[in-house]
Design a protein around this motif. Sequence first.
Motif, mmCIF file in Angstrom:
data_model
loop_
_atom_site.group_PDB
_atom_site.id
_atom_site.type_symbol
_atom_site.label_atom_id
_atom_site.label_comp_id
_atom_site.label_asym_id
_atom_site.label_seq_id
_atom_site.Cartn_x
_atom_site.Cartn_y
_atom_site.Cartn_z
ATOM 1 N N PRO A 1 -12.534 2.135 6.703
ATOM 2 C CA PRO A 1 -12.717 3.467 6.111
ATOM 3 C C PRO A 1 -12.270 4.530 7.111
ATOM 4 C CG PRO A 1 -14.763 2.164 6.049
ATOM 5 C CD PRO A 1 -13.778 1.382 6.840
ATOM 6 N N GLY A 2 -11.558 5.519 6.624
ATOM 7 C CA GLY A 2 -11.128 6.610 7.513
ATOM 8 C C GLY A 2 -9.759 6.385 8.117
ATOM 9 N N ALA A 3 -9.262 5.140 8.133
ATOM 10 C CA ALA A 3 -7.919 4.880 8.684
ATOM 11 C C ALA A 3 -7.218 3.874 7.775
ATOM 12 C CB ALA A 3 -8.027 4.335 10.104
ATOM 13 N N PRO A 4 -6.968 4.281 6.524
ATOM 14 C CA PRO A 4 -6.458 3.307 5.555
ATOM 15 C C PRO A 4 -5.099 2.736 5.944
ATOM 16 C CG PRO A 4 -6.403 5.534 4.654
ATOM 17 C CD PRO A 4 -7.080 5.630 5.983
ATOM 18 N N CYS A 5 -4.934 1.444 5.645
ATOM 19 C CA CYS A 5 -3.664 0.759 5.921
ATOM 20 C C CYS A 5 -2.662 1.184 4.849
ATOM 21 C CB CYS A 5 -3.914 -0.740 5.876
ATOM 22 S SG CYS A 5 -2.424 -1.717 6.065
ATOM 23 N N PRO A 6 -1.408 1.485 5.218
ATOM 24 C CA PRO A 6 -0.418 1.901 4.207
ATOM 25 C C PRO A 6 0.011 0.762 3.279
ATOM 26 C CG PRO A 6 0.580 1.781 6.392
ATOM 27 C CD PRO A 6 -0.881 1.543 6.580
ATOM 28 N N LEU A 7 -0.347 -0.482 3.607
ATOM 29 C CA LEU A 7 0.062 -1.614 2.765
ATOM 30 C C LEU A 7 -1.106 -2.052 1.878
ATOM 31 C CD1 LEU A 7 1.790 -3.761 5.550
ATOM 32 C CD2 LEU A 7 2.809 -1.988 4.118
ATOM 33 N N ASP A 8 -0.770 -2.620 0.714
ATOM 34 C CA ASP A 8 -1.795 -3.174 -0.175
ATOM 35 C C ASP A 8 -2.051 -4.616 0.299
ATOM 36 O OD1 ASP A 8 -3.283 -4.361 -2.140
ATOM 37 O OD2 ASP A 8 -2.191 -3.422 -3.803
ATOM 38 N N LEU A 9 -3.058 -4.761 1.145
ATOM 39 C CA LEU A 9 -3.265 -6.040 1.815
ATOM 40 C C LEU A 9 -3.740 -7.134 0.861
ATOM 41 C CD1 LEU A 9 -4.890 -4.680 5.077
ATOM 42 C CD2 LEU A 9 -2.599 -5.649 4.848
ATOM 43 N N ALA A 10 -4.508 -6.750 -0.166
ATOM 44 C CA ALA A 10 -4.965 -7.763 -1.134
ATOM 45 C C ALA A 10 -3.761 -8.316 -1.907
ATOM 46 C CB ALA A 10 -5.998 -7.166 -2.071
ATOM 47 N N ALA A 11 -2.857 -7.413 -2.286
ATOM 48 C CA ALA A 11 -1.660 -7.872 -3.006
ATOM 49 C C ALA A 11 -0.804 -8.729 -2.075
ATOM 50 C CB ALA A 11 -0.868 -6.665 -3.510
ATOM 51 N N TYR A 12 -0.696 -8.316 -0.819
ATOM 52 C CA TYR A 12 0.096 -9.074 0.160
ATOM 53 C C TYR A 12 -0.481 -10.484 0.321
ATOM 54 C CZ TYR A 12 2.544 -10.087 4.563
ATOM 55 O OH TYR A 12 3.321 -10.652 5.552
ATOM 56 N N ARG A 13 -1.819 -10.570 0.450
ATOM 57 C CA ARG A 13 -2.490 -11.883 0.551
ATOM 58 C C ARG A 13 -2.092 -12.787 -0.632
ATOM 59 N NH1 ARG A 13 -8.143 -10.743 -1.238
ATOM 60 N NH2 ARG A 13 -6.883 -10.493 -3.115
ATOM 61 N N ASP A 14 -2.133 -12.224 -1.843
ATOM 62 C CA ASP A 14 -1.868 -13.051 -3.027
ATOM 63 C C ASP A 14 -0.406 -13.514 -3.064
ATOM 64 O OD1 ASP A 14 -4.491 -12.673 -3.595
ATOM 65 O OD2 ASP A 14 -4.164 -11.126 -5.122
ATOM 66 N N VAL A 15 0.488 -12.606 -2.694
ATOM 67 C CA VAL A 15 1.917 -12.969 -2.678
ATOM 68 C C VAL A 15 2.157 -14.076 -1.636
ATOM 69 C CG1 VAL A 15 4.220 -12.127 -2.048
ATOM 70 C CG2 VAL A 15 2.757 -10.760 -3.542
ATOM 71 N N VAL A 16 1.541 -13.915 -0.489
ATOM 72 C CA VAL A 16 1.730 -14.888 0.594
ATOM 73 C C VAL A 16 1.207 -16.265 0.171
ATOM 74 C CG1 VAL A 16 0.728 -15.492 2.841
ATOM 75 C CG2 VAL A 16 1.855 -13.290 2.536
ATOM 76 N N LEU A 17 0.019 -16.309 -0.428
ATOM 77 C CA LEU A 17 -0.527 -17.611 -0.848
ATOM 78 C C LEU A 17 0.381 -18.242 -1.905
ATOM 79 C CD1 LEU A 17 -4.370 -16.857 -0.843
ATOM 80 C CD2 LEU A 17 -3.101 -18.293 0.761
ATOM 81 N N ASP A 18 0.949 -17.420 -2.768
ATOM 82 C CA ASP A 18 1.888 -17.956 -3.765
ATOM 83 C C ASP A 18 3.160 -18.482 -3.097
ATOM 84 O OD1 ASP A 18 0.116 -17.446 -5.718
ATOM 85 O OD2 ASP A 18 1.113 -15.650 -6.504
ATOM 86 N N ARG A 19 3.643 -17.754 -2.080
ATOM 87 C CA ARG A 19 4.845 -18.243 -1.369
ATOM 88 C C ARG A 19 4.566 -19.609 -0.736
ATOM 89 N NH1 ARG A 19 6.148 -13.542 2.653
ATOM 90 N NH2 ARG A 19 7.646 -15.039 3.467
ATOM 91 N N PHE A 20 3.376 -19.782 -0.177
ATOM 92 C CA PHE A 20 3.041 -21.074 0.443
ATOM 93 C C PHE A 20 3.053 -22.202 -0.605
ATOM 94 C CE2 PHE A 20 0.120 -18.882 3.800
ATOM 95 C CZ PHE A 20 1.233 -18.432 4.474
ATOM 96 N N GLY A 21 2.827 -21.830 -1.873
ATOM 97 C CA GLY A 21 2.736 -22.849 -2.927
ATOM 98 C C GLY A 21 4.089 -23.364 -3.401
ATOM 99 N N ASN A 22 5.189 -22.810 -2.893
ATOM 100 C CA ASN A 22 6.531 -23.240 -3.344
ATOM 101 C C ASN A 22 6.747 -24.731 -3.012
ATOM 102 O OD1 ASN A 22 9.266 -23.754 -3.644
ATOM 103 N ND2 ASN A 22 9.905 -21.733 -2.925
ATOM 104 N N PRO A 23 6.735 -25.605 -4.033
ATOM 105 C CA PRO A 23 6.818 -27.041 -3.746
ATOM 106 C C PRO A 23 8.214 -27.477 -3.322
ATOM 107 C CG PRO A 23 6.841 -26.679 -6.123
ATOM 108 C CD PRO A 23 6.666 -25.324 -5.486
#
Length: 466
Positions: A319-341
Amino acid sequence: MNVILHLGLGSFHRAHQAVYLDDLIEKGDTSWHIVGANLRDDMAATMAALAAQGGEYTLETVTPAGERTYRRIRSIRQVLPFDASLANVIEVGAQPSTRIISFTVTEGGYYLDEHHRLDTGFADVASDLAGTTRQTIYGALAAVLAERMRRDAGPVTLQNCDNLRSNGERFRSGLLDFLERRGDGVLRAWVEANTTCPNAMVDRITPRPLPEVAARVQAATGWADQAPVMAERFIQWVIEDHFANGRPDWEAVGVEMVPSVLPYEEAKIRVLNASHSCIAWAGSLIGLTHIHEAVAVPAIRRMAYDYVTDDVIPALDPPGAPCPLDLAAYRDVVLDRFGNPYLADTLQRVAADGFSKIPGFILPTLRDRLAAGQPIDATAMLPALFFAFLGRWHRGALHYAYQDGVMAPATAHGFFASPDPLSAFCADPLLWGPLAGHPQLVAAVRAATARVDAFVAAHAVRTVAP
Ligand SMILES: NC(=O)c1ccc[n+]([C@@H]2O[C@H](COP(=O)([O-])OP(=O)(O)OC[C@H]3O[C@@H](n4cnc5c(N)ncnc54)[C@H](O)[C@@H]3O)[C@@H](O)[C@H]2O)c1
Ligand SMILES: OC[C@@H](O)C(O)[C@H](O)CO
C-alpha cells in the motif's frame, strides 16, 4: 558495420538477442551483426556445428496449442572457436567496430557476495585474479578491455543478459572489484569512464534442445541443421537505455527501452524464476521429468500460486507504493506458460544452480516479509523443497545429475553429516547471506519441510530411494 560480441553462446542467446537482431535485419537494417564465443569449452560440438554453418541455425518456436514455426536466424556472422587464451575474443572485442559486448554466463557465473563484491573463495575467480586463467566473465573482460584501452578503440557497452537482479549494476560492481583487487587502477578508471552496463530483464523459456528438434527442423525445412534451438513463442526484453557507443534500433523490433527496469526484473525474478524453481524441485521430488507435468499436479501449482499470492505480491505491491504491473495477471500467465507441454522443458534444467537461485530469486522476498513483520510460510516452502531435493542428491537418489556452478559439494554433503541438517542448511552464508541462521527462517523452513514430506508421501509417482 557495427559488431555485438556475445560471450556465452548457449541456447538462450540464440533464441533471444540473436532473434531480435535477426528481426531488425529482416526489416532491412543490416548495420549490426553478432560475433559469438564461449569462455568455456563446454559445448564444443554445438560451437563446431555453428561455425561450420557460418553462424546460421534454425529457431523452432512452439505455442501452448502445439503450433510450431521454423525460421533461419542469420544475425550471428562469426563463431570464434574456443581457445583458453581468448586471443580471438580479445582481438574482436578490441576493435572500434565492436560497440557492445553482451554475455550470458548463467546466474552462477558472477561469484558475488551480498554486497555485490567478488567472492574470491571460488577457485575460478582466484585463478583469474592471479592472471593464470581467463575463465570468468571478469578475467575475460579485463583482458578485452585492457587491449581496447591500449588501442584507444573507444567506449563500449557491457550488456548483461542473465537472470540476475540489477544485472548490469551487479556485474559492473564485480568487474570494478576484480580490477581493484588486481591493482589495475588505470584500467579500472578507463572502465569507469568508457563503459556502461545497462540493467535488463530478459525472458523466453528456452529448453536445452533435444535431438527431436533437429529431426523436426529437417522434416519441416529440409535442412539437416546441426545446431537448432527451440523456445516458447513468448519473448520479452526490457533494457535501461544507457548505451556507451550506439545500439541497434531495438525499439523497432519490440524491445522495451525504459528508464528503470526494476519493476520488470523484480516481477520476473520473484514470480517467474522463483516459481519455476519451486515447480522443478517439487516435481523432481516425486519423480517427474518435465515442467509441464509438474505444474499440472494441483498441489505443486498451488505451492507456486500461494508463494506468489501470499508473499510476493504484498512485498512488491505494498500500500502506498503500487507496482505498475498487474502481478496477479502476470502470475497466471506465467503458470500457463509453464504448462506448455510441447516445450518439454526439463526439471533438470530449471532445478539447476539452487545455490545461486535461493539467494537471487527467493531470499529477497523472505527478507522483505521478515522486515515487515509478516509471515513467510508460503515462501519457506521453496527452500524446504530445495533442502529435500539436496537430501536426495546427497543420498545419490535423484533420477538425474544435479548441476550447480556455485555449490561446494563437500559443504552441501556436510549439511547432512550435522546433527541438525536443516539448521546447518539454514546457516549457510552462501545461501542466506545476512539471514543465515535467522531463528524465524529456521522455524519456518523446518515447519515447511514437514509439509514437503507429506506432499512427497502423497504424490510420489516414481519409485525412488527415500
Ligand atoms: N534458457 C532460458 O530459458 C533462459 C531464459 C532467460 C535467461 N536465461 C539466462 O541465460 C543463461 C544461460 O541459459 P542457456 O539456456 O543459454 O544455457 P546453456 O547451458 O545453453 O548455455 C550456458 C552458457 O553459459 C556459459 N557458462 C556457464 N557457466 C559459465 C561460467 N561460470 N563462466 C562463463 N561462462 C559460463 C556456457 O559456456 C554456455 O555458453 C541462464 O543461466 C539465464 O541466466 C536463460
Ligand atoms: O527459470 C529458469 C529460466 O531459465 C527460465 O526458463 C527463464 O528465465 C525464462 O525466461
